[in-house]
Motif scaffolding. Structure first.
Motif, PDB file in Angstrom:
ATOM      1  N   LYS A 144       0.960  -1.027  -0.081  1.00 44.57           N
ATOM      2  CA  LYS A 144      -0.090  -0.057  -0.050  1.00 44.57           C
ATOM      3  C   LYS A 144       0.839   1.150   0.076  1.00 44.57           C
ATOM      4  CE  LYS A 144      -3.706   2.397   2.907  1.00 44.57           C
ATOM      5  NZ  LYS A 144      -4.429   2.327   4.025  1.00 44.57           N
ATOM      6  N   LEU A 145       2.075   1.198   0.735  1.00 44.11           N
ATOM      7  CA  LEU A 145       2.758   2.237   0.927  1.00 44.11           C
ATOM      8  C   LEU A 145       3.341   2.662  -0.561  1.00 44.11           C
ATOM      9  CD1 LEU A 145       3.976   4.503   3.047  1.00 44.11           C
ATOM     10  CD2 LEU A 145       5.976   2.789   3.248  1.00 44.11           C
ATOM     11  N   HIS A 146       3.898   1.381  -1.211  1.00 44.83           N
ATOM     12  CA  HIS A 146       4.419   1.822  -2.583  1.00 44.83           C
ATOM     13  C   HIS A 146       3.442   2.474  -3.367  1.00 44.83           C
ATOM     14  CE1 HIS A 146       6.864   1.156  -6.361  1.00 44.83           C
ATOM     15  NE2 HIS A 146       5.711   0.410  -6.595  1.00 44.83           N
ATOM     16  N   ILE A 147       2.277   1.756  -3.514  1.00 48.84           N
ATOM     17  CA  ILE A 147       1.109   2.544  -4.336  1.00 48.84           C
ATOM     18  C   ILE A 147       0.867   4.041  -4.123  1.00 48.84           C
ATOM     19  CG2 ILE A 147      -1.106   2.282  -4.957  1.00 48.84           C
ATOM     20  CD1 ILE A 147      -1.102  -0.846  -4.664  1.00 48.84           C
ATOM     21  N   LEU A 148       0.580   4.200  -2.655  1.00 49.98           N
ATOM     22  CA  LEU A 148       0.385   5.645  -2.284  1.00 49.98           C
ATOM     23  C   LEU A 148       1.516   6.609  -2.604  1.00 49.98           C
ATOM     24  CD1 LEU A 148      -1.296   5.029   1.181  1.00 49.98           C
ATOM     25  CD2 LEU A 148      -2.505   5.753  -0.922  1.00 49.98           C
ATOM     26  N   ARG A 149       2.831   5.992  -2.564  1.00 49.74           N
ATOM     27  CA  ARG A 149       3.843   6.980  -3.000  1.00 49.74           C
ATOM     28  C   ARG A 149       3.906   7.452  -4.220  1.00 49.74           C
ATOM     29  NH1 ARG A 149       7.733   3.867  -1.129  1.00 49.74           N
ATOM     30  NH2 ARG A 149       7.675   4.447   1.187  1.00 49.74           N
ATOM     31  N   ARG A 182       1.117   7.468  -6.243  1.00 48.81           N
ATOM     32  CA  ARG A 182       0.279   8.215  -6.464  1.00 48.81           C
ATOM     33  C   ARG A 182       0.255   9.568  -5.938  1.00 48.81           C
ATOM     34  NH1 ARG A 182      -3.690   8.925  -9.826  1.00 48.81           N
ATOM     35  NH2 ARG A 182      -3.988   6.483  -9.851  1.00 48.81           N
ATOM     36  N   HIS A 183       0.997   9.746  -4.984  1.00 52.70           N
ATOM     37  CA  HIS A 183       1.461  10.938  -4.426  1.00 52.70           C
ATOM     38  C   HIS A 183       2.270  11.804  -5.198  1.00 52.70           C
ATOM     39  CE1 HIS A 183       3.317  13.790  -1.425  1.00 52.70           C
ATOM     40  NE2 HIS A 183       2.202  14.213  -1.339  1.00 52.70           N
ATOM     41  N   GLN A 184       3.120  11.158  -5.879  1.00 53.62           N
ATOM     42  CA  GLN A 184       4.082  11.937  -6.905  1.00 53.62           C
ATOM     43  C   GLN A 184       3.395  12.481  -8.034  1.00 53.62           C
ATOM     44  OE1 GLN A 184       7.396  12.638  -6.240  1.00 53.62           O
ATOM     45  NE2 GLN A 184       7.317  11.852  -4.251  1.00 53.62           N
ATOM     46  N   ALA A 203      -8.512  21.485  -5.996  1.00 57.69           N
ATOM     47  CA  ALA A 203      -8.775  20.212  -5.757  1.00 57.69           C
ATOM     48  C   ALA A 203      -7.330  19.353  -5.896  1.00 57.69           C
ATOM     49  CB  ALA A 203      -9.653  19.873  -7.019  1.00 57.69           C
ATOM     50  N   ALA A 204      -6.730  19.853  -6.672  1.00 58.31           N
ATOM     51  CA  ALA A 204      -5.226  19.065  -6.714  1.00 58.31           C
ATOM     52  C   ALA A 204      -4.496  19.321  -5.573  1.00 58.31           C
ATOM     53  CB  ALA A 204      -4.439  19.652  -7.924  1.00 58.31           C
ATOM     54  N   GLN A 205      -4.424  20.403  -4.901  1.00 58.33           N
ATOM     55  CA  GLN A 205      -3.996  20.608  -3.483  1.00 58.33           C
ATOM     56  C   GLN A 205      -4.285  19.900  -2.596  1.00 58.33           C
ATOM     57  OE1 GLN A 205      -4.239  24.354  -1.646  1.00 58.33           O
ATOM     58  NE2 GLN A 205      -1.879  24.833  -1.619  1.00 58.33           N
ATOM     59  N   ALA A 206      -5.984  19.724  -2.451  1.00 61.40           N
ATOM     60  CA  ALA A 206      -6.604  18.650  -1.421  1.00 61.40           C
ATOM     61  C   ALA A 206      -6.147  17.341  -1.612  1.00 61.40           C
ATOM     62  CB  ALA A 206      -7.971  19.192  -1.557  1.00 61.40           C
ATOM     63  N   ALA A 207      -6.228  16.859  -2.885  1.00 63.31           N
ATOM     64  CA  ALA A 207      -5.852  15.626  -3.332  1.00 63.31           C
ATOM     65  C   ALA A 207      -4.380  15.233  -2.908  1.00 63.31           C
ATOM     66  CB  ALA A 207      -6.050  15.187  -4.798  1.00 63.31           C
ATOM     67  N   SER A 208      -3.414  15.986  -3.062  1.00 64.84           N
ATOM     68  CA  SER A 208      -2.080  15.561  -2.830  1.00 64.84           C
ATOM     69  C   SER A 208      -1.948  15.614  -1.097  1.00 64.84           C
ATOM     70  CB  SER A 208      -1.301  16.820  -3.220  1.00 64.84           C
ATOM     71  OG  SER A 208       0.147  16.763  -2.661  1.00 64.84           O
ATOM     72  N   ARG A 209      -2.710  16.827  -0.227  1.00 67.65           N
ATOM     73  CA  ARG A 209      -2.566  16.436   0.854  1.00 67.65           C
ATOM     74  C   ARG A 209      -3.304  15.314   1.845  1.00 67.65           C
ATOM     75  NH1 ARG A 209      -5.063  20.886   1.493  1.00 67.65           N
ATOM     76  NH2 ARG A 209      -7.162  20.189   2.096  1.00 67.65           N
ATOM     77  N   GLU A 254      -2.373  10.130   4.484  1.00 64.56           N
ATOM     78  CA  GLU A 254      -2.484   8.610   4.425  1.00 64.56           C
ATOM     79  C   GLU A 254      -1.178   7.792   4.381  1.00 64.56           C
ATOM     80  OE1 GLU A 254      -4.351   4.913   5.230  1.00 64.56           O
ATOM     81  OE2 GLU A 254      -5.038   7.237   5.500  1.00 64.56           O
ATOM     82  N   LEU A 255      -0.396   8.509   3.330  1.00 64.86           N
ATOM     83  CA  LEU A 255       0.933   7.791   3.346  1.00 64.86           C
ATOM     84  C   LEU A 255       1.700   7.773   4.578  1.00 64.86           C
ATOM     85  CD1 LEU A 255       3.216   6.934   1.146  1.00 64.86           C
ATOM     86  CD2 LEU A 255       3.680   9.519   0.787  1.00 64.86           C
ATOM     87  N   LEU A 256       1.619   9.130   5.336  1.00 65.01           N
ATOM     88  CA  LEU A 256       2.540   9.036   6.559  1.00 65.01           C
ATOM     89  C   LEU A 256       1.863   8.266   7.525  1.00 65.01           C
ATOM     90  CD1 LEU A 256       2.707  13.066   6.775  1.00 65.01           C
ATOM     91  CD2 LEU A 256       4.631  11.374   6.245  1.00 65.01           C
ATOM     92  N   ARG A 257       0.480   8.073   7.784  1.00 55.59           N
ATOM     93  CA  ARG A 257      -0.174   7.171   8.670  1.00 55.59           C
ATOM     94  C   ARG A 257       0.200   5.773   8.225  1.00 55.59           C
ATOM     95  NH1 ARG A 257      -4.634  10.556   8.046  1.00 55.59           N
ATOM     96  NH2 ARG A 257      -5.519   9.584   6.664  1.00 55.59           N
ATOM     97  N   THR A 258       0.303   5.373   7.071  1.00 58.59           N
ATOM     98  CA  THR A 258       0.710   4.052   6.738  1.00 58.59           C
ATOM     99  C   THR A 258       2.100   3.730   6.910  1.00 58.59           C
ATOM    100  OG1 THR A 258      -1.058   3.861   4.848  1.00 58.59           O
ATOM    101  CG2 THR A 258       0.894   2.445   4.726  1.00 58.59           C
TER     102      THR A 258
END
Length: 213
Positions: free
Chosen positions: A34-39, A41-43, A145-151, A156-160
């Motif tokens: 999950k961490l890899h996928i979120l990382r 997506r976050h990029q 919207a893009a800023q909110a999505a990134s945040r 969730e990335l940090l929590r994971t």
């Protein structure tokens, strides 16, 4: 996570600990996936945020340039007259989901046309300023919207990442240490039982007059 309690050495305890350790190891593996996928997506979302921010700032500068020209040509009275009848924008935010995390994926911005009865802007610069501000509102909505999505994805990335770290650095080693202690205690207990049985067998053989094996 709470500390692993001290448990009496028994085969049932060992089975429970092995099961808990297997679950923790599988959970850590899944969380790392999950961490890899979120990382990843976050990029992608970070790049989208940067792109939309540049577009918004560019559109805003363009609109402000035409607004300044319109003010120089017609004054504040012309601006106030041009603002009469202009409606509010209606923004709809679309959503997407990655690994159970929902975040804005885009916007639809509806800006009503000027009512036919309202007066048109007093000069060409204000007409262009109005059109430019329409584009700036759309760009601003996309940037928000893009800023909110990134945040959201970053949170969730940090929590994971914290959960993986807690499993790998604390919970799994604690279970492994507890299991090792239980294994050692069971081995010692089984060895002592074997010695007692041998001693009892020798004692029984001595009482019966039968030479021990």
């Amino acid at each position: 996570m709470t500390a692993t309690p001290r448990t009496p050495p028994s085969r049932a305890t060992r089975l429970r600990l092995r099961h808990s350790l297997d679950v923790a190891l599988r959970g850590a593996d899944l969380l790392e996936q999950k961490l890899h996928i979120l990382r990843t997506r976050h990029q992608i979302l970070l790049q989208a945020e940067l792109t939309s921010a540049e577009r918004w700032h560019e559109q805003l500068r363009h609109a402000e340039t035409w607004l300044l020209r319109g003010l120089l040509l017609g004054g504040e009275q012309a601006l106030a007259a041009a603002a009469v009848g202009v409606g509010s924008a209606d923004v709809t935010v679309d959503e997407a989901s990655t690994m159970g995390v929902r975040f804005p994926s885009g916007t639809r911005c509806l800006i009503p046309d000027r009512p036919p009865i309202s007066a048109a802007p007093g000069n060409t610069a204000l007409v262009r300023a109005e059109a430019a501000y329409r584009d700036a509102v759309q760009a601003g909505a996309e940037y928000a919207a893009a800023q909110a999505a990134s945040r959201i994805v970053n949170a969730e990335l940090l929590r994971t990442r914290q959960r993986v770290r807690a499993l790998r650095r604390h919970w799994i080693p604690r279970l492994e240490q507890t299991l090792a202690r239980v294994d050692l205690a069971l081995e010692q207990s089984e060895h002592e039982d074997a010695v007692r049985r041998q001693w009892a067998a020798r004692q029984q053989a001595g009482e019966d007059g039968t030479p021990p094996e």
